[in-house]
Design an enzyme around this catalytic site. Structure first.
Site, PDB file in Angstrom:
ATOM      1  N   CYS A  15       1.015  -1.158  -0.015  1.00 32.18           N
ATOM      2  CA  CYS A  15      -0.151  -0.004   0.029  1.00 32.18           C
ATOM      3  C   CYS A  15       0.638   1.194   0.059  1.00 32.18           C
ATOM      4  CB  CYS A  15      -0.902  -0.003   1.244  1.00 32.18           C
ATOM      5  SG  CYS A  15      -0.044  -0.182   2.736  1.00 32.18           S
ATOM      6  N   ASP A 431      28.610  -6.330 -49.116  1.00 31.83           N
ATOM      7  CA  ASP A 431      29.098  -4.855 -49.533  1.00 31.83           C
ATOM      8  C   ASP A 431      30.521  -5.013 -49.641  1.00 31.83           C
ATOM      9  OD1 ASP A 431      28.575  -2.152 -49.405  1.00 31.83           O
ATOM     10  OD2 ASP A 431      29.565  -2.211 -47.441  1.00 31.83           O
TER      11      ASP A 431
END
Lengths: 762, 119
Positions: A15, A431
Site C-alpha cells: 500500500c 557490401d
C-alpha cells in the site's frame, strides 16, 4: 563524500503507506541522503555514501519496518533458482529410489518365473497392495496434483495419461486383491498388476530426473556468458584507488586495470596501453593491442600492460549485457518449423485418451480370453507410451543449444526464425567497402619518375635519375597534410608511420575534383589526378602504361609534379581483408553464389571482385539503391543474405531474407540485422550458415524421432501387430520407451555443441 | 453380442464423446486487461486468454503454483521471451505490442497453452 545511487526491489509492499514507512526507515540510515520508494515498481532508489553505508545497513533498515530488500537481486534470484532446482532434483531422486525399490520387490513377487524364488510375503497380494500404495499416492502425488489442476482448466497433459494409466492398473489390482471372489465369479483369474503401476511411476520419475539434469545443459551458454562478468572494479575517485562492486561503477568513473585482470565495464582508455584478449566476448581469437582512445569491452581479459580507462557503459548497457539479452531473446523465440508440433500437441493428449478407450473396447469385444486382462494391459500401454513431451522439446532445445553455440563463437543470432532461414540461403551479397575491404584506403604503390628532393641539401630539389620512393612520399605527404580528402589521409598516415619530417608548405590550395597545389622550398608542387595535370600542362604520357595498369587493378592513381614535369605516381587502394578470400572460398564450397555490391566505378569494382574470385559484381550502386538490388535478386527466386556493416546498409540488411552485420566495437548493430558477427571475422558468415544447417538437421531429426516414435509405437501398444505376429507391448516396456524418448531428444540437441561450424584453415 | 460387451461398447462411446466435448470443445472467456494482470500458473494458465491494448505497456504477472516441471518455464515465442517461473513467486513480463493479432504462449514443453490478443 562519495555519493552513489542504487536501486533495489523490496518484497512485501502492498500500500501507499508502505512507501512512507520505507522512505523514512531508509533515510534514517547514516550516510543515506535521499530515498525514494516506488509502489508501482516496488523498488527503492537511494543516494548514499558508499563508504559509510553497506548492503547490510540497508537490508536491516528495510527489515526493521517489516519488508525484505532484494539488494543484489540478479545474483540472489539466480542462486535461489539454482537452489530450488537442486531441491526439486533431490526430492525427485528420493521418490525414484523408493518407487523403483518397492516396485522391484513387487515385481519379484509377481512376475511369472521369478515369483517362485521370492519370499512368500512378497507373493502375498495384500503385502503387494501395501507396498504399492505409497508409490501410487506419495511418489505419484505430483502426477495427481498436475492432473487435477489441468482438469480444472479442461486441459490434459502427460501427467494425465500417467495418472489414468497407473490408476486403472492400481484400482483393478486393489479390487482383485480385496474382493477376489467377485472377479473369479465372472470367470477371470484374480491376479493383480501392482508391479505395472509402481514400476511405471518409478521409471517415469527416473526419466524426469535425467531429463532435468540434461536439460540444464541446453542453457549453459547463457550461464557461461553471465559468469564472464567481473565481480569488482578498481576505481579512482578523488585520487584514491578503491575496489568496489561492479554494480556501483558509474559512467565516467576512472578504472585502473592491471595485467591479468578482467576489464570490469565498457570504457575508453585514457592512459596506458595493453594487449587485450577479447575472445570470450567477441570470439576473436587473436589478442588486440590497445592504447589511448581505444575502446575496451567489459569482461575481456587484460593481458600484459596496465592502463586506466573511463567507464562509458555500465550495467545493462554494456556489450556483454546486450549480448546476453540478445541470446536470451533468441532462445525464447519460436522457429517456424515448430508450427506442426504446436498444432499436434494441442490435440495430442485427448486423442490418446480416446484411442485408449477404443483399445479397451476392441480388446474387450473381440480379443482373446481373458479379455479383461488383455484389454486392461493394452489400454495402460497406450496411455503410457504416448509421449507429447518429446515433440514439445524437439525444436526449442536445439534452438537453445544452436544460438548458445553461435554466441560463444561470436555469432549472435537474433531469433529462431533467422537461424531457420539461414540454412536455405542460396545467394550472399557482400557490401564491398568496410566488409570485404578494410574500408580505409592505404598507399599501395609509390613510383618516382625522375625528380626527387635531395637528402644532402635538405632545402633543395634536384634532378636525379635514381628513384627514391621515400622522398617522393615525403613530398606528397607534406603537400597533402593540409587536405581533408580521404585519399590524402592515407598518404599522410603512411608518412607518419615511416616517421618522416614534413616540409613546410606555402600557398596551399585545394581544387575540388582535381587535387592540391602549394609551394615547397620555393618550388610549385602539384598533386592530384590526371585532370589536374592536364590543367597544369604536365605531360604524363611517359607514365601512361603504369597508370592504366594500376587503375585496372582497382587502384586510384595520383600524380605529383613540379615545374611542368611529372615527378612520380602514388597509388592508393582500399585493401582487401585478409580473411576475405578464405571466407568466400568456404561459401563457394557450400555451393553458395557470392555477389559483390559497391558504389565504386565498374573498373575498380571488377578489379577487386575478380581478385577475390567473384563473378557477379554490382558496381556504381548508390547506397539507397542497394535495397532494390537485393529485391531484384530475390525476384530471381533466390534466398538472399546481405552482409554489410549494419549502419549504412540497414535498409538492404532488412530487405534481405537474412541480414548479416559485421559488428564493430561496441556498436552491435542488433536492430537491422538478423545475425551479427561480433568477431568481425568474415569466415563466420560460412560458420553461421553451417550452424544453421546443423541446427536444422538436429531439429528435423528430433521431430522425425518424436513424431515417428508416437506414430509407430501407439498402434503397436494398441495391439495392431497382435493378429499377425502376436506382438503386444508390456506396459512396463512402454514406460521405459517413454522415459527414454524425451531424454534422447534433449541429448541429440546437446550433440550440436560438439559439431564443428568454423571452416578449417587448410 | 453379450450384454457386458454391449455395455462396455456403449460406455466407451459415451466416454469418447465426453473426452472430445470436455477437452476439445471448451469455450474460453477472454479477459480484457488494461494495465496489469495476474496469471495463475496451475494446471494451465488462468486466465488463459487475455486481451491487451496495442502500443501500451501491459504487465503480465505469472505466479506458478503448480510443481509440474512442465510449467516451470513460460515461452512467449512471438515476443521472444522464455522465463523461468520459480514456485510461488511473481514473475513480471512487460509487453508493449506494436502489432495487433493473436499470439499464443505455452509452457516450456508446449503442453499448456494461453493466448494474448492484442487489440
Amino acid at each position: 563524500m562519495l555519493e552513489t545511487k542504487k536501486t533495489f526491489s523490496i518484497k512485501g509492499m502492498h500500500c501507499a503507506s508502505c512507501v512512507n514507512l520505507l522512505e523514512q526507515a531508509l533515510k534514517k540510515v547514516t550516510g543515506v541522503s535521499h530515498a525514494n520508494v516506488n509502489l508501482a515498481t516496488t523498488k527503492a532508489t537511494i543516494t548514499y555514501d558508499s563508504q559509510q553505508v553497506t548492503d547490510e545497513h540497508l537490508s536491516s533498515a528495510v527489515a526493521s519496518v517489516g519488508y525484505h530488500a532484494m539488494i543484489n537481486e540478479e545474483l540472489k534470484s539466480e542462486n535461489e533458482e539454482e537452489a530450488e532446482k537442486q531441491k526439486e532434483l533431490k526430492n525427485l531422486r528420493t521418490k525414484v529410489i523408493v518407487s523403483l525399490g518397492l516396485g522391484t520387490l513387487i515385481l519379484w513377487g509377481s512376475f511369472p518365473g521369478l515369483m517362485n524364488t521370492a519370499p512368500a510375503i512378497l507373493q502375498n497380494f495384500l503385502a503387494q497392495l501395501l507396498l504399492a500404495t505409497p508409490v501410487q499416492f506419495w511418489a505419484g502425488l505430483s502426477f495427481y496434483r498436475a492432473t487435477v489442476s489441468a482438469l480444472r482448466h479442461r486441459t490434459a497433459n502427460m501427467d494425465t495419461l500417467v495418472v489414468i494409466g497407473t490408476t486403472v492398473a492400481y484400482i483393478y489390482s486393489a479390487f482383485v486383491t480385496v474382493l477376489p471372489d467377485v472377479v473369479r465369479n465372472i470367470g477371470v483369474e484374480a491376479f493383480p498388476y501392482f508391479d505395472v503401476a509402481t514400476i511405471i511411476i518409478g521409471l517415469i520419475l527416473l526419466g524426469r530426473y535425467f531429463e532435468a539434469k540434461v536439460k540444464a545443459g541446453t542453457s549453459e551458454a547463457i550461464k557461461k556468458l553471465i559468469g564472464l562478468q567481473a565481480k569488482t572494479a578498481r576505481v579512482i575517485r578523488d585520487g584514491k584507488e578503491m575496489d568496489i562492486p561492479i554494480s556501483e561503477v558509474v559512467i565516467g568513473d576512472l578504472i585502473r586495470v592491471r595485467p591479468g585482470e578482467k576489464i570490469p565495464v565498457d570504457g575508453i582508455i585514457v592512459d596506458g596501453e595493453s594487449s587485450i584478449d577479447e575472445s570470450m566476448v567477441t570470439g576473436e581469437s587473436m589478442p588486440v593491442d590497445k592504447s589511448k582512445n581505444d575502446i575496451v569491452v567489459g569482461a575481456t581479459m587484460n593481458k600484459t600492460g596496465s592502463f586506466t580507462c573511463k567507464a562509458t557503459k555500465v550495467g545493462q548497457e554494456t556489450m556483454l549485457a546486450q549480448i546476453i539479452a540478445l541470446v536470451q531473446e533468441a532462445q525464447g523465440s519460436k522457429a517456424p518449423i515448430q508450427r506442426l508440433a504446436d498444432l499436434v500437441s494441442s490435440y495430442f493428449v485427448p486423442i490418446v485418451i480416446m484411442l485408449a478407450i477404443a483399445t479397451f473396447v476392441v480388446w474387450y469385444d473381440f480379443g482373446p480370453t481373458p479379455v479383461i486382462t488383455f484389454a486392461l494391459l493394452n489400454t495402460v500401454a497406450v496411455l503410457i507410451i504416448a509421449c507429447p513431451c518429446a515433440m514439445g522439446l524437439a525444436t526449442p532445445t536445439a534452438i537453445m543449444v544452436g544460438t548458445g553455440k553461435g554466441a560463444t563463437n561470436g555469432i549472435l543470432i537474433k531469433d529462431a526464425k533467422s537461424l531457420e532461414t539461414a540454412h536455405k540461403i542460396s545467394t550472399i551479397i557482400f557490401d564491398k567497402t568496410g566488409t570485404l575491404t578494410k574500408g580505409r584506403p592505404e598507399v599501395t604503390d609509390i613510383v618516382p619518375i625522375s625528380v626527387i628532393p635531395s637528402k644532402s641539401s635538405e632545402q633543395a630539389l634536384r634532378v636525379s635519375k635514381d628513384l627514391n620512393r621515400d622522398e617522393l612520399l615525403q613530398l606528397a605527404g607534406s603537400i597533402e597534410k593540409g587536405s581533408e580528402h580521404s585519399l590524402a589521409e592515407a598518404i599522410v598516415k603512411e608518412t607518419e608511420s615511416k616517421q618522416f619530417t614534413l616540409f613546410k608548405v606555402e600557398k596551399f590550395q585545394a581544387i575540388p575534383g582535381h587535387g592540391v597545389h602549394g609551394v615547397v622550398n620555393g618550388k610549385r608542387i602539384v598533386f592530384g589526378n590526371k585532370r589536374l595535370m592536364d590543367k597544369e600542362g604536365i605531360d604524363v604520357s611517359a607514365a601512361g602504361s603504369e597508370i592504366s595498369t594500376m587503375e585496372r587493378n582497382g587502384k586510384t592513381v595520383m600524380m605529383i609534379g613540379a615545374d611542368n614535369t611529372l615527378l612520380g605516381l602514388i597509388a592508393v587502394a582500399d585493401i582487401i581483408k585478409e580473411s576475405a578470400r578464405e571466407a568466400l572460398e568456404a561459401l563457394q564450397k557450400l555451393g553458395i553464389e557470392v555477389v559483390m555490391i559497391t558504389g565504386d566505378n565498374q573498373r575498380t569494382a571488377n578489379a577487386i571482385g575478380h581478385s577475390l574470385g567473384i563473378t557477379r559484381i554490382l558496381s556504381e550502386v548508390l547506397p539507397d539503391q542497394k535495397e532494390e538490388e537485393v529485391r531484384k535478386i530475390q525476384a530471381e527466386g533466390k534466398i538472399v543474405a546481405m552482409v554489410g556493416d549494419g549502419i549504412n546498409d540497414a535498409p538492404a540488411l532488412a530487405a534481405a531474407d537474412v541480414g548479416i552485420a559485421m559488428g564493430t566495437g561496441t556498436d552491435v548493430a542488433i536492430e537491422a540485422a538478423d545475425i551479427t558477427l561480433i568477431n568481425k571475422d568474415l569466415k563466420s558468415v560460412a560458420a553461421a550458415l553451417v550452424l544453421s544447417k546443423k541446427t536444422m538437421g538436429t531439429i528435423r531429426m528430433n521431430l522425425v524421432w518424436a513424431f515417428g516414435y508416437n506414430i509407430i509405437l501407439i498402434p503397436v501398444a494398441m495391439g495392431v501387430l497382435y493378429p499377425f505376429f502376436h506382438i503386444l507391448l508390456n506396459p512396463i516396456f512402454a514406460s521405459v520407451a517413454m522415459a527414454t524418448s524425451s531424454i534422447s531428444v534433449v541429448l541429440n540437441s546437446l550433440l550440436l555443441k560438439r559439431k564443428k561450424i568454423v571452416p578449417s584453415n587448410t | 453380442m453379450e450384454a457386458d460387451k454391449i455395455i462396455v461398447t456403449a460406455v466407451g462411446l459415451i466416454g469418447t464423446v465426453f473426452i472430445y466435448w470436455f477437452f476439445l470443445m471448451k469455450n474460453e472467456k477472454e479477459v480484457a486487461v488494461t494495465d496489469s494482470v495476474d496469471i495463475t500458473v496451475e494446471g494451465g494458465y488462468s486466465p488463459s486468454i487475455i486481451s491487451i491494448p496495442k502500443d501500451k505497456t501491459t504487465k503480465i504477472n505469472f505466479i506458478r503454483k503448480d510443481q509440474s516441471a512442465c510449467l516451470e518455464e513460460v515461452v512467449l515465442g512471438d515476443f521472444k521471451i522464455r522465463k523461468y517461473l520459480p514456485l510461488n513467486q511473481k514473475v513480471t513480463i512487460e509487453l508493449t505490442p506494436r502489432q495487433e493479432g493473436e499470439f499464443e504462449y505455452a509452457c516450456g514443453m508446449n503442453m499448456y497453452h494461453g493466448k494474448i490478443i492484442v487489440k
